[in-house]
Write an enzyme that holds these catalytic residues in place. Structure first.
Site, PDB file in Angstrom:
ATOM      1  CG  HIS A 127     -33.700  64.739  51.733  1.00  0.00           C
ATOM      2  ND1 HIS A 127     -32.401  64.312  51.615  1.00  0.00           N
ATOM      3  CD2 HIS A 127     -33.674  66.061  51.385  1.00  0.00           C
ATOM      4  CE1 HIS A 127     -31.637  65.309  51.197  1.00  0.00           C
ATOM      5  NE2 HIS A 127     -32.382  66.386  51.065  1.00  0.00           N
ATOM      6  NE  ARG A 162     -37.914  71.101  58.460  1.00  0.00           N
ATOM      7  CZ  ARG A 162     -38.041  69.919  57.845  1.00  0.00           C
ATOM      8  NH1 ARG A 162     -37.912  68.794  58.547  1.00  0.00           N
ATOM      9  NH2 ARG A 162     -38.283  69.871  56.558  1.00  0.00           N
TER      10      ARG A 162
END
Length: 337
Positions: free
Chosen positions: A236, A291
């Protein structure tokens, strides 16, 4: 649009939620959850980056690989490169409202389509998080793979059926969100799932089923036994459990156990085309990137997402030429030193 411009624009819009560091390694943002950092000490986030960096590539240039093949077929989808955008939700909470949920989902879905691949969309305590992905598909921006929180199985089935009706070619659950506090605080139960529960979900849905958050060979084996179509080796992004190993550390053991029986995806610390190639050499069929594509979306919308994906494609192509790798579907382990 270029990477440096995207980063500058994203840094301004994030307003501190993400510093867009020169090296995205989880050091500056450790413990910033909500935010873009890793949970607690931030060790799991850092471990992802450090584990992948620990693998080196063998430089080989005496061969005939001039035009390597980057395209691949994953879960029945033809992709221009072995990269899928990872699902990110909670934009207002984690990104200081840099975009709305709908704007973020639209940027990811449209940008991925523009670059010839596909993006995952998220779920969360507010219905608009899940709805954003469905709206992007309904608007004709492209297909998407909705990822559902590990809710009660009947709710997962209901949302998966809605995703299929909206045109999603696959769906998944991020089972690594089993203790997500914001879901619990919102009165929406999440939790672990048994092998039988995974089998129930598979039996009551019609499109390929992905389980994200697998970090051990035995749980990969359990997914195979339950009939799951794909797993994502993932912690995660270091945001679920502190002190887990990096995904690049555990991937080879998982691949040794289930390679060829289930599609293996992986995320965690992937920051370049060379990193993608390393993960393929370690046993993945394709990778998820989070990201860097968030920076692309915030900094430049759909065009920003496509710019980042094209940047990765160029880097991957160069790394393949310089390791003598002809095809992303046949990456040899011996390219690693």
């Amino acid at each position: 649009m270029d990477w440096h411009t995207l980063k500058a624009q994203a840094r301004e819009k994030f307003r501190g939620a993400c510093r867009v560091c020169p090296i995205c390694n989880g050091v500056a943002c450790a413990g910033e959850v909500p935010g873009m950092g890793g949970l607690g000490s931030g060790a799991a986030f850092r471990n992802n980056v450090e584990a992948l960096a620990g693998f080196r590539l063998n430089l080989r240039t005496i061969h005939n690989v001039h035009t390597p093949k980057l395209s691949c077929r994953i879960l029945g989808l033809d992709l221009s490169l072995p990269v899928i955008a990872a699902a990110i939700g909670g934009i207002a909470m984690n990104m200081n409202g840099a975009m709305t949920e709908e704007e973020y989902a639209a940027a990811i879905v449209a940008g991925c389509r523009q670059a010839g691949t596909i993006g995952m969309t998220g779920d969360g305590p507010k219905p608009e998080v899940f709805e954003a992905g469905l709206k992007a598909m309904a608007a004709g921006l492209g297909p998407a793979i909705p990822i559902i929180k590990p809710r009660d199985v009947d709710k997962i089935v209901e949302l998966a059926q809605r995703a299929a009706a909206a045109g999603a070619p696959a769906f998944g659950i991020d089972i690594d969100a089993a203790a997500l506090i914001n879901m619990t605080n919102a009165g929406q139960k999440v939790g672990p799932k048994t092998k039988d529960e995974l089998a129930y979900i598979k039996q009551h849905t019609s499109i390929p089923f992905i389980v994200k958050g697998i970090m051990t060979p035995d749980e990969a084996e359990a997914c195979c036994a339950a009939g799951v179509d794909a797993i994502v080796v993932s912690n995660h992004g270091g945001r679920a459990l502190d002190h887990t190993p990096g995904t690049a550390q555990v991937l080879p053991y998982i691949a040794e156990t289930v390679k060829g029986r289930i599609t293996i995806l992986v995320d965690g610390g992937i920051r370049s085309g060379a990193d993608i190639l390393k993960m393929l050499a370690l046993g993945a069929d394709a990778v998820l990137i989070g990201r860097p594509l968030a920076i692309g979306a915030v900094g430049g919308g759909a065009d920003g997402v496509a710019t980042v994906l094209n940047k990765f494609a160029g880097e991957l192509r160069a790394a393949m030429v310089l390791t003598g790798t002809a095809d992303v579907a046949a990456v040899k382990e011996d390219i690693l030193w």
